[in-house]
Design an enzyme around this catalytic site. Structure first.
Site, PDB file in Angstrom:
ATOM      1  N   CYS A 188       6.688 -14.095   2.502  1.00 43.32           N
ATOM      2  CA  CYS A 188       6.754 -13.303   1.853  1.00 43.32           C
ATOM      3  C   CYS A 188       6.070 -13.436   0.356  1.00 43.32           C
ATOM      4  O   CYS A 188       7.562 -14.900   0.153  1.00 43.32           O
ATOM      5  CB  CYS A 188       7.725 -11.845   1.611  1.00 43.32           C
ATOM      6  SG  CYS A 188       7.349 -10.936   0.909  1.00 43.32           S
ATOM      7  N   THR A 189       5.122 -13.085   0.001  1.00 38.51           N
ATOM      8  CA  THR A 189       5.136 -13.924  -1.814  1.00 38.51           C
ATOM      9  C   THR A 189       6.102 -13.297  -2.693  1.00 38.51           C
ATOM     10  O   THR A 189       5.800 -14.421  -3.643  1.00 38.51           O
ATOM     11  CB  THR A 189       3.540 -14.269  -1.844  1.00 38.51           C
ATOM     12  OG1 THR A 189       3.511 -12.869  -1.531  1.00 38.51           O
ATOM     13  CG2 THR A 189       3.050 -14.701  -1.048  1.00 38.51           C
ATOM     14  N   HIS A 190       6.948 -12.362  -2.163  1.00 44.07           N
ATOM     15  CA  HIS A 190       7.912 -12.221  -3.255  1.00 44.07           C
ATOM     16  C   HIS A 190       9.306 -13.092  -2.789  1.00 44.07           C
ATOM     17  O   HIS A 190       9.336 -13.802  -4.373  1.00 44.07           O
ATOM     18  CB  HIS A 190       8.503 -11.266  -2.851  1.00 44.07           C
ATOM     19  CG  HIS A 190       7.229  -9.463  -3.400  1.00 44.07           C
ATOM     20  ND1 HIS A 190       6.398  -9.549  -2.848  1.00 44.07           N
ATOM     21  CD2 HIS A 190       6.924  -8.827  -4.448  1.00 44.07           C
ATOM     22  CE1 HIS A 190       5.784  -8.092  -3.364  1.00 44.07           C
ATOM     23  NE2 HIS A 190       6.429  -8.250  -4.808  1.00 44.07           N
ATOM     24  N   TYR A 230       5.037  -3.007   1.094  1.00 46.00           N
ATOM     25  CA  TYR A 230       4.008  -3.182   2.220  1.00 46.00           C
ATOM     26  C   TYR A 230       4.584  -2.840   3.282  1.00 46.00           C
ATOM     27  O   TYR A 230       4.267  -2.304   4.314  1.00 46.00           O
ATOM     28  CB  TYR A 230       2.605  -4.000   2.135  1.00 46.00           C
ATOM     29  CG  TYR A 230       1.486  -3.531   1.378  1.00 46.00           C
ATOM     30  CD1 TYR A 230       1.725  -2.233   0.472  1.00 46.00           C
ATOM     31  CD2 TYR A 230       0.868  -3.972   1.775  1.00 46.00           C
ATOM     32  CE1 TYR A 230       0.126  -1.739  -0.049  1.00 46.00           C
ATOM     33  CE2 TYR A 230      -1.011  -4.121   0.581  1.00 46.00           C
ATOM     34  CZ  TYR A 230      -0.086  -2.831  -0.060  1.00 46.00           C
ATOM     35  OH  TYR A 230      -1.661  -2.506  -0.970  1.00 46.00           O
ATOM     36  N   GLY A 231       5.730  -4.090   3.000  1.00 41.79           N
ATOM     37  CA  GLY A 231       6.631  -3.954   4.541  1.00 41.79           C
ATOM     38  C   GLY A 231       7.108  -2.522   5.171  1.00 41.79           C
ATOM     39  O   GLY A 231       6.985  -2.715   6.782  1.00 41.79           O
ATOM     40  N   ASP A 278      -1.992  -8.471  -3.169  1.00 41.26           N
ATOM     41  CA  ASP A 278      -0.979  -8.233  -3.543  1.00 41.26           C
ATOM     42  C   ASP A 278      -0.877  -6.591  -3.262  1.00 41.26           C
ATOM     43  O   ASP A 278      -1.378  -6.185  -3.768  1.00 41.26           O
ATOM     44  CB  ASP A 278       0.163  -9.405  -3.328  1.00 41.26           C
ATOM     45  CG  ASP A 278       1.430  -9.578  -2.972  1.00 41.26           C
ATOM     46  OD1 ASP A 278       1.206  -9.600  -2.644  1.00 41.26           O
ATOM     47  OD2 ASP A 278       2.481  -9.112  -3.993  1.00 41.26           O
ATOM     48  N   SER A 279       0.981  -6.289  -2.587  1.00 40.31           N
ATOM     49  CA  SER A 279       1.517  -5.273  -2.650  1.00 40.31           C
ATOM     50  C   SER A 279       2.384  -5.319  -4.377  1.00 40.31           C
ATOM     51  O   SER A 279       1.947  -4.308  -4.241  1.00 40.31           O
ATOM     52  CB  SER A 279       2.137  -5.556  -1.684  1.00 40.31           C
ATOM     53  OG  SER A 279       3.296  -5.851  -1.518  1.00 40.31           O
ATOM     54  N   GLU A 323      10.818  -6.930  -7.549  1.00 42.44           N
ATOM     55  CA  GLU A 323       9.606  -5.652  -7.726  1.00 42.44           C
ATOM     56  C   GLU A 323      10.420  -5.112  -9.503  1.00 42.44           C
ATOM     57  O   GLU A 323       9.829  -4.853 -10.258  1.00 42.44           O
ATOM     58  CB  GLU A 323       9.438  -4.538  -6.705  1.00 42.44           C
ATOM     59  CG  GLU A 323       7.924  -5.227  -5.656  1.00 42.44           C
ATOM     60  CD  GLU A 323       6.431  -5.457  -6.946  1.00 42.44           C
ATOM     61  OE1 GLU A 323       6.347  -4.805  -7.911  1.00 42.44           O
ATOM     62  OE2 GLU A 323       5.731  -6.436  -6.402  1.00 42.44           O
ATOM     63  N   CYS A 361      -0.268 -11.990   0.304  1.00 39.76           N
ATOM     64  CA  CYS A 361      -0.057 -11.584   0.897  1.00 39.76           C
ATOM     65  C   CYS A 361       0.011 -11.483   3.150  1.00 39.76           C
ATOM     66  O   CYS A 361      -0.349 -11.132   3.357  1.00 39.76           O
ATOM     67  CB  CYS A 361      -0.172  -9.640   0.165  1.00 39.76           C
ATOM     68  SG  CYS A 361       0.667  -8.583   1.562  1.00 39.76           S
ATOM     69  N   ASN A 362       2.070 -11.177   2.909  1.00 45.40           N
ATOM     70  CA  ASN A 362       1.829 -11.202   4.425  1.00 45.40           C
ATOM     71  C   ASN A 362       1.488 -10.601   5.812  1.00 45.40           C
ATOM     72  O   ASN A 362       1.307 -10.735   6.485  1.00 45.40           O
ATOM     73  CB  ASN A 362       3.078 -11.917   4.454  1.00 45.40           C
ATOM     74  CG  ASN A 362       3.578 -14.204   4.472  1.00 45.40           C
ATOM     75  OD1 ASN A 362       3.673 -14.874   5.449  1.00 45.40           O
ATOM     76  ND2 ASN A 362       3.621 -14.160   2.807  1.00 45.40           N
ATOM     77  N   THR A 363       2.307  -9.463   5.023  1.00 45.56           N
ATOM     78  CA  THR A 363       2.606  -8.031   5.635  1.00 45.56           C
ATOM     79  C   THR A 363       0.686  -7.797   5.492  1.00 45.56           C
ATOM     80  O   THR A 363       0.221  -7.260   6.414  1.00 45.56           O
ATOM     81  CB  THR A 363       2.744  -7.232   4.942  1.00 45.56           C
ATOM     82  OG1 THR A 363       4.523  -7.791   4.637  1.00 45.56           O
ATOM     83  CG2 THR A 363       3.111  -5.484   5.739  1.00 45.56           C
TER      84      THR A 363
END
Length: 211
Positions: free
Chosen positions: A184-186, A42-43, A10-11, A152, A73-75
């Protein structure tokens, strides 16, 4: 290969929401996780750059003997899933297909919202996947870039988080969506605040859980 670990990338910390679900359902699996907090988020980055970062992370995990790679991570899924599926010697799973299928299954009025990073929303991947599964779906996609930085920085339980959620989700005012994909996994770390913003009549879909 059954005793080899599953790799997750993931980012940053968002992919841990996927790992948490895996640990519940597959408690005997060994997990290797790498979060690229040094280059997060990353977005906003060009997808070509995200692809390069994702390939580096994937190579790092493959060298450590994983039996399966999950792009949590979606992006990164948008940028690199197809390339990794073709190039890696292990199976690769992304999060977008699973989230799209779940959204189509739970939506009652075929009005589906998607929130994600700028890169994910710009790609229209969720729109394409959902439309392929449900031809007459009405999809509203909104980028919520500030959500990632809040998570984050571990500010997702602060009053600031409520304010940012309210501001970022304002484009949905008056919308008829009955389902919202947390693209988004966040974002699942903000799930309670997002649910409270919309109320209980809206169904939230967490692609990480579905994956």
């Amino acid at each position: 290969m059954k005793n080899q670990p599953i790799g997750f990338l993931d980012s940053g910390v968002g992919g841990l929401t996927v790992v948490k679900e895996v640990m519940k359902r597959l408690p005997n699996e060994q997990i290797y996780y790498i979060g690229d907090s040094a280059r997060n988020p990353y977005g906003p980055r060009p997808l070509e750059e995200v692809k390069e970062f994702t390939l580096q992370l994937a190579e790092f995990l493959v060298e450590r003997g994983i039996k399966l790679l999950v792009i949590a991570c979606n992006t990164a899924t948008v940028a690199a899933l197809e390339v990794l599926e073709n190039e890696l010697p292990v199976p690769v799973i992304g999060v977008i297909e699973s989230g799209s299928k779940a959204a189509v299954e739970v939506s009652r009025n075929k009005n589906i919202g998607v929130i994600g990073t700028e890169g994910t929303i710009r790609s229209h991947d969720y729109e394409h996947q959902i439309s392929n599964l449900l031809k007459d779906a009405k999809i509203q996609s909104v980028a919520c870039p500030r959500f990632v930085s809040i998570v984050e920085k571990h500010q997702y339980q602060d009053d600031l988080a409520k304010q940012v959620v309210s501001e970022e989700l304002s484009p949905f005012e008056g919308s008829k969506i009955d389902t919202l994909v947390l693209g988004c996994t966040h974002y699942p770390l903000l799930q309670t605040i997002i649910q409270n913003h919309f109320g209980r009549d809206l169904t939230l879909v967490d692609p990480g859980v579905e994956t």
